[in-house]
Design an enzyme around this catalytic site. Structure first.
Site, mmCIF file in Angstrom:
data_model
loop_
_atom_site.group_PDB
_atom_site.id
_atom_site.type_symbol
_atom_site.label_atom_id
_atom_site.label_comp_id
_atom_site.label_asym_id
_atom_site.label_seq_id
_atom_site.Cartn_x
_atom_site.Cartn_y
_atom_site.Cartn_z
ATOM 1 N N ASP A 126 -10.544 90.854 -14.723
ATOM 2 C CA ASP A 126 -11.468 91.748 -15.410
ATOM 3 C C ASP A 126 -10.928 91.929 -16.829
ATOM 4 O OD1 ASP A 126 -13.386 93.916 -15.861
ATOM 5 O OD2 ASP A 126 -11.619 95.215 -15.725
ATOM 6 N N ASP A 179 -9.344 96.862 -12.217
ATOM 7 C CA ASP A 179 -8.852 98.241 -12.206
ATOM 8 C C ASP A 179 -9.936 99.277 -11.945
ATOM 9 O OD1 ASP A 179 -10.020 97.748 -14.846
ATOM 10 O OD2 ASP A 179 -9.222 99.713 -15.361
ATOM 11 N N ASP A 203 -15.100 96.913 -10.307
ATOM 12 C CA ASP A 203 -14.381 95.717 -9.858
ATOM 13 C C ASP A 203 -14.202 95.672 -8.333
ATOM 14 O OD1 ASP A 203 -13.915 94.820 -12.498
ATOM 15 O OD2 ASP A 203 -12.236 96.209 -12.681
#
Length: 624
Positions: free
Chosen positions: A324, A521, A525
């Protein structure tokens, strides 16, 4: 109350039993050698009783409750069989070495539990709560969210929270792995279990005791140590089947040879007992878990928490790592990278006006502007009539004039000049978001805002690529911003403008290259973390949902540990394969030697149990 002997016995039971067995064998040998034959057999019987009782009981429990044989029962039967044909000493040596290998395995498992014990010690039992001007000492379990805690210099912080008053440096190595103490001022976050430095702090507790980062770490490590990986589960199933085959083989060997090969009954039974010993899968069974637990312990010591041995094995097979962007490859904290003034205005004047307008805003970009002004020691102007314009920015009165800050649309449709357009495009190509500042009808400058890369991002991705791993970046940002960040860090592929469900589709699509690890995080996600072969969450910056969903947690938010975790997984798999191959080779050599080389029982015992000890020690290599 536990006595010193109780503590000694609980910690060193295996070693004490082994030492007693060894002493009794020496006494039995001495009695037989020097004419006290009436004592020889009783000493051997005591050796069998003391050294073999625990294993015999465990083996019988398995036989009665599960109707299955295991290696414990095989060893005891072999020892009793040896005694029944007069080979008391050989059977006693078998009991002794089997007891010694069990003690060593126990110490191996104890060694891998040291990490969880060390973490448990970090949790203070009591805290000082401030109730007005009164200090009250209470147990940590009684703390409630919102309590204000006093932490004196040199004390451990009892709960996660925000600094309310005071200034100090806090050693966070136990939680985040940061080697240097971090300075803490009002508004900064602190974690339970970390050590306060030279100043007193008043902390406002933001999470209950059971929800602190430390509590989550303890839970994750305990979960990891209790969960068995697929290879171990397979080995345990194999052990049960294999044990029955060994027993059947021993029975056939003890009956058939006198009729077919003309062996004596004594020789036949003796070889059957040796077969029971050397063919038992002790070393095979010990090939996996000590290595897996050592790998988990190594990871925990380096700020990587595996939720189970299965994920330590799985991460070694990863072919693709998907990162990410925001909060993972970047810090997730916007920073002012450039201030561009127009006309007669200076950078400090533009920054002063911008920070003054954003004084009361909670927007991340507003905080970045105010932080920049503080860094430059800029005195803010007086403001009035501040008004947020949703989705666009803020307007208000500064020194008697109307000022605005935000997107271009907030400047009431004023078009950019060619020079301004070039400057803005240049900033945007560098990955910046451009914020415009205006006084009345005049644009006085722009601010360039960027989410900065983590310091270790480039090197981490470079290392992964050297390992032959494909690296991609997933983000909800615009294609232009995502492409710029992707080029800066050196990923192989960039996927932008993604919703959470889009990230899931991309992870599944990447599966064509092999197993995929997802590093993230945030809440958005979590679906991708769940669908990936290995989900890796950022421990300090990660949301609760991400931490719960992930299989691996990076406690210091250090993405360079992703490569370390993969290397550790590969090394663990390699050590396990080496151990299994070695154990099988030893069994084959000993079984063949029993039939064609006429080995004696003590040699078979030493070869078999020695191989068990060696694979345990081999697994301990992963602690390094």
């Amino acid at each position: 109350m536990r006595t010193s002997w109780d503590i000694l016995w609980s910690r060193h039971k295996g070693l004490i039993v082994t030492a007693l067995s060894f002493g009794l064998i020496i006494l039995a040998w001495y009695s037989g050698r020097y004419g006290h034959t009436q004592l020889e057999i009783p000493f051997y019987v005591l050796t069998y009783a003391i050294g073999g009782y625990q294993k015999a009981w465990e083996g019988l429990q398995t036989l009665i409750k599960e109707n299955d044989f295991d290696v414990d029962l095989l060893m005891v039967v072999a020892a009793i069989g040896a005694a029944s044909i007069g080979f008391w000493r050989d059977g006693a040596i078998l009991i002794l070495i089997f007891s010694l290998s069990g003690a060593l395995e126990g110490y191996t498992l104890e060694r891998t539990n040291d990490e969880i014990k060390a973490i448990m010690k970090l949790r203070p039992e009591e805290a000082i709560v401030l109730q007005g001007n009164v200090e009250k000492r209470v147990r940590v379990e009684e703390l409630q969210q919102g309590d204000r805690l006093l932490v004196r210099p040199g004390e451990r912080i009892a709960a996660d929270g925000l600094v309310h008053e005071g200034y100090s440096s806090v050693n966070q190595a136990s939680i985040t792995g940061e080697s240097m103490p971090m300075d803490k001022i009002p508004g900064d976050e602190v974690f339970a279990g970390t050590m306060n430095g030279q100043g007193a702090l008043v902390i406002e507790m933001t999470k209950p005791a059971e929800a602190t980062l430390l509590a989550k770490i303890i839970h994750l490590v305990q979960e990891a140590q209790s969960e068995r990986p697929p290879s171990q589960l397979y080995m345990e199933r194999f052990e049960r089947i294999y044990a029955k085959i060994v027993v059947t083989g021993a029975v056939l060997i003890s009956i058939v040879p006198p009729f077919v090969l003309g062996w004596s009954w004594s020789e036949t039974i003796y070889k059957a007992m040796i077969f029971l010993v050397v063919a038992s899968p002790c070393a095979l069974v010990s090939s996996i878990m000590p290595a897996i637990l050592s790998g988990i312990s190594n990871g925990a010591r380096n700020g990587i928490l595996f939720k189970g041995g299965a994920y330590l094995e799985a991460i070694g097979d990863v072919s693709v790592v998907a990162f990410d962007k925001t909060g993972t490859l970047t810090e997730g904290i916007p920073r002012i990278t450039q201030v561009v003034p127009y006309g007669s205005y200076t950078e400090n004047e533009v920054l002063c006006i911008a920070a003054s307008l954003e004084t009361w805003s909670e927007h991340p970009i507003a905080k970045a502007i105010i932080r920049k002004a503080k860094e430059e020691n800029i005195q803010l102007c007086s403001t009035s009539k501040l008004e947020a314009v949703p989705g666009l920015g803020v307007r208000g009165i500064v020194d008697g004039q109307e000022h605005r800050i935000g997107k271009l649309d907030l400047t009431e449709g004023q078009k950019l000049s060619k020079e301004e357009m070039k400057a803005v495009q240049k900033l945007e190509k560098q990955g910046n978001t451009v914020i415009f500042v205006q006084v009345e009808k005049e644009r006085i400058g722009v601010l360039a805002v960027q989410d900065t890369l983590r310091p270790q991002a480039k090197e981490s991705i470079k290392r992964l690529k050297k390992m032959g791993i494909k690296v991609v970046m997933l983000t909800g940002d615009s294609a232009s911003t995502a492409q710029i960040i992707g080029e800066q860090v050196g990923v192989d592929q960039v996927y932008s403008e993604l919703l959470p469900e889009d990230k899931v589709d991309i992870i599944r699509k990447l599966g064509e290259y092999g197993k995929v690890a997802m590093v993230g995080d945030g809440v958005n996600d979590a679906p991708a973390l769940a669908v990936s072969a290995v989900g890796i969450a950022m421990g300090a910056a990660g949301t609760d949902v991400a931490l719960e969903t992930a299989n691996v947690v990076l406690m210091a938010d250090d993405i360079s540990k992703v490569a370390y975790a993969i290397t550790l997984g590969r090394r663990t798999t390699r050590v396990v394969k080496q151990n299994v191959a070695f154990a099988i080779a030893v069994i084959l050599v000993l079984v063949l030697s029993n039939f064609f080389g006429n080995i004696i029982l003590p040699v078979g015992v030493i070869g078999h149990e020695g191989s068990t000890i060696l694979v345990i020690i081999s697994g301990l290599r992963l602690l390094r």
